[in-house]
Every structure is written in structure tokens, then in C-alpha cells.
Design a protein around this motif. Structure first.
Motif: not given
Length: 391
Positions: A382-386
Motif C-alpha cells: 500500500f505504502t509503495d503504491r501511495w
């Protein structure tokens, strides 16, 4: 509505907008201090009716023994929370009405994770002073509750009368169920953003007008992560709208900061902003600031309440938990601006019940954030995509 067609403020222009916004905020604060208000809110609501010494017939026959035990504890209660005093005031007022022997209640306002950090630090030095913990950091609650010796094992007689989601974890109940909103400056947006998709459409239509003009809750914090992770898990298509929104956004660490900057005109909108701290801004903004529940997915984050296993005043803490989730307590919760969830609570201006949220966006579009830890690999994905979507 007024529309700024030029590029977003920078340099001297930006300072001018912020200065004007600061002046507006100061003026509004002055109105508030002088008793000024908008609309019918100038007349305070009558205080809640509290039945002293009376309890529902579903309470145990020996409940008054618990009350007697609490009377012997000195009339004090200490709460570690991330909740504003304005939200607490009606709750503490009515609890003292219910139990007149309680004369001293301390309720601080820490960061959502700091509630648990402080409790763990004190536990390590055998210096625990908290009776009750209150926070809406869902993941942090899950980790905290899993630790041995942190929470008391208590089942409130009120629990059986509540919706299933109110029982968050063993020993943790929902004090409120707070929706996350889109906050917006009514003079800077052409139309009210009824949904994330609708806000994204406005950005797509005039991208140059929105560069760095959207504030978004920072997902590096536990609370911001909980908001957006649960939104995207429940509504995967929301990533399309989020991608557009993030292209015009700057992250902020709190709903309070987002609200202030939207009111000041530094941002046209803020995503996502908790309703409770936003409502006082709505109330005092003379129509300049408003909030909307996203019809394509409104995240609701329960505010958890648990009793410390080392509570100095354990009986009083149990009475407090029972009261907060009772019909009387939920009315006070709503009066304080948090979102109550029990059926039959009377409406309060500048506050939303859980039932109001369901009525507005539909049950299928209400996303109740669970109190559970997210696996590390999912957090990273999630964090990488965000982060890849932030410009």
C-alpha cells in the motif's frame, strides 16, 4: 461561487492568501469568543436528562455493589485519550451527574499512538496511572490489546444492546463511530464534492488550478493509513480517484491542520478529515467551510475505549465504560460532536450519528475500519503504491 483561474498561489501571492486566511480565522475566533455563531446554534441545547441511581432492567441485580465500590475509590478517574476537551465536556458533565461522588476527572489529549506508548512506558516502570484508554488508532489498539496485562477483563451489561461492531476487541468497546469526510472551501470549489470521484473530476477538468491545492491525510501515520488502507481494500476502484487527488495534494498530519488550511484558502479541499474536529470549523466559518460524506465510500473509524488492567480506580472505570455506551452516554457523545451509534439518540446540530451516515451514503458505502493489525507485506504494498502517486 468565486473561482481563481490563475495558477495556484506561490511566493508573494501565496503569502497574501495565507495572511488573509489567518485574518479570517482570527476574526472567526473572535466571534466564537464573543458568543457569535451561525444560524440556530446560538441557542445552546438543553442539558441531557440523567437518571441518577436508576439502571436498565438488563443490568445485573448486584450492580449497585459496583457503585458502592466506586464510591470508596475517592471520586477520581484518569483517562489517556486522543480526544479533544470539547468532545469530552458533555460526557464528563453527564457522568458526574450520574455519579455525583465523582468529582475529579482528568482526560488528556495525546496523539492516537501516544496513548499506548505512554501506557507501555508506565507499565515498564510499574507506575501506571491511567484508568481508561481511548483512541481511534485501530491497528495500534490491536497490538496493544494483544499484550498481556494491559487491559482489564470486563464485559459491560450494555454490550448486548449494541450493534456487533461496538465490540471491537476483548476488553475494547466503541465509544463512537466517526466518519471521515471531504472538507472544502465553499468559495474555491465550483461545486460541492459529493464523492472522491467527483472531486477527482474537478481536478481533471482544470489540473493547473489544483496543483498543491488539495490537502490529504498523511498515510505515514497510523490513523491516516487506517483511513485509506480500508477505503482501498473495500473499494479497489477508489485508487483511480485517489491517483488524481494525490497528483494535486500535499500530505498533512491531522484533521485539525487540514481544516485550518482549507478554511484559510491554502487548500481548496481536504481528504480525508474526521467529522468531529471539522464540525466546530463548519459551525464558526459563516459558510466558508463545509464537509461532505463521500458517497462512493465513507470510512468510519470507531473510537475504542478500554479499561487499564492496573487502573487505580477500577470500579469507577467500569461505571464509566458502561455509561459511555449507554443511551444516556451516547447522547452526551453526540452532544460533544463525536458520532454516536445507538438507535434512539436525539439529533444534535453540527454532529452526525452513525445512522445519519448510513442514510446519506447507503450501507454498502459505509466502510467500518476493523480493529486488526495489517500484515507487513500489505503495509509495504500500500505504502509503495501511495508514495508513487504523490507528485
Amino acid at each position: 461561487m468565486t473561482e481563481f483561474k490563475t495558477a495556484p498561489p506561490s511566493g508573494p501571492r501565496r503569502r497574501m492568501v495565507m495572511t488573509a486566511g489567518a485574518a479570517a480565522i482570527a476574526a472567526l475566533m473572535g466571534l466564537t469568543a464573543c458568543g457569535g455563531d451561525t444560524g440556530a446554534a446560538q441557542t445552546p441545547a438543553p442539558e441531557n436528562s440523567i437518571a441518577v441511581g436508576e439502571y436498565p432492567d438488563y443490568y445485573p441485580a448486584d450492580y449497585k455493589d459496583l457503585v458502592t465500590a466506586a464510591e470508596k475509590e475517592g471520586g477520581e478517574l484518569t483517562i489517556y485519550s486522543n480526544t479533544d476537551q470539547e468532545n469530552w465536556d458533555p460526557i464528563l458533565r453527564d457522568f458526574k451527574k450520574k455519579y455525583p461522588f465523582v468529582t475529579k476527572i482528568s482526560a488528556n489529549n495525546l496523539d492516537s499512538d501516544e496513548v499506548f506508548q505512554k501506557a507501555l512506558s508506565e507499565k515498564a516502570t510499574n507506575a501506571s496511572s491511567a484508568d481508561v484508554f481511548v483512541s481511534n488508532a485501530a491497528g495500534a489498539w490491536a497490538d496493544f490489546a494483544a499484550r498481556k496485562g494491559m487491559l482489564a477483563d470486563y464485559t459491560s451489561p450494555e454490550l448486548a444492546k449494541l450493534p456487533k461492531f461496538a465490540s471491537l476487541l476483548p476488553g475494547v468497546v466503541a465509544m463512537s463511530a466517526d466518519p471521515q469526510t471531504i472538507a472544502f472551501n465553499t468559495t474555491l470549489l465550483e461545486e460541492k464534492p459529493e464523492s472522491l470521484e467527483g472531486l477527482a473530476a474537478q481536478i481533471k477538468a482544470k489540473p493547473a488550478d489544483f496543483t498543491n491545492m488539495i490537502g490529504v491525510r498523511d498515510t505515514t501515520g497510523a490513523f491516516g493509513f487506517t483511513m485509506f488502507y480500508n477505503l482501498t481494500e473495500a473499494k479497489p476502484k477508489s485508487w483511480d480517484s485517489i491517483a488524481t487527488i494525490l497528483s494535486a495534494s500535499r500530505p498533512e498530519t491531522s484533521s485539525g491542520t487540514l481544516s485550518e488550511k482549507v478554511l484559510a484558502g491554502e487548500y481548496k479541499a481536504g481528504v480525508l478529515v474526521t467529522a468531529a474536529p471539522a464540525f466546530p470549523v463548519v459551525k464558526n466559518s459563516n459558510g466558508l467551510f463545509d464537509i461532505a460524506l463521500p458517497t462512493d465510500g465513507t470510512v468510519v473509524i470507531p473510537r475504542g475505549l478500554g479499561i487499564s488492567a492496573d487502573a487505580p480506580h477500577p470500579a469507577t472505570a467500569k461505571l464509566f465504560q458502561d455509561f459511555v455506551i449507554s443511551q444516556e452516554g451516547q447522547q452526551a457523545v453526540l452532544e460533544g460532536g463525536l458520532s454516536s451509534y445507538r438507535e434512539g439518540v436525539k439529533s444534535v446540530q453540527f454532529a452526525l450519528t452513525y445512522q445519519d451516515v448510513v442514510s446519506k451514503v447507503g450501507e454498502d458505502n459505509v466502510i467500518m475500519a476493523p480493529y486488526e493489525s495489517v500484515p507487513a507485506d500489505k503495509v509495504k504494498a500500500f505504502t509503495d503504491r501511495w508514495q508513487s502517486l504523490l507528485k
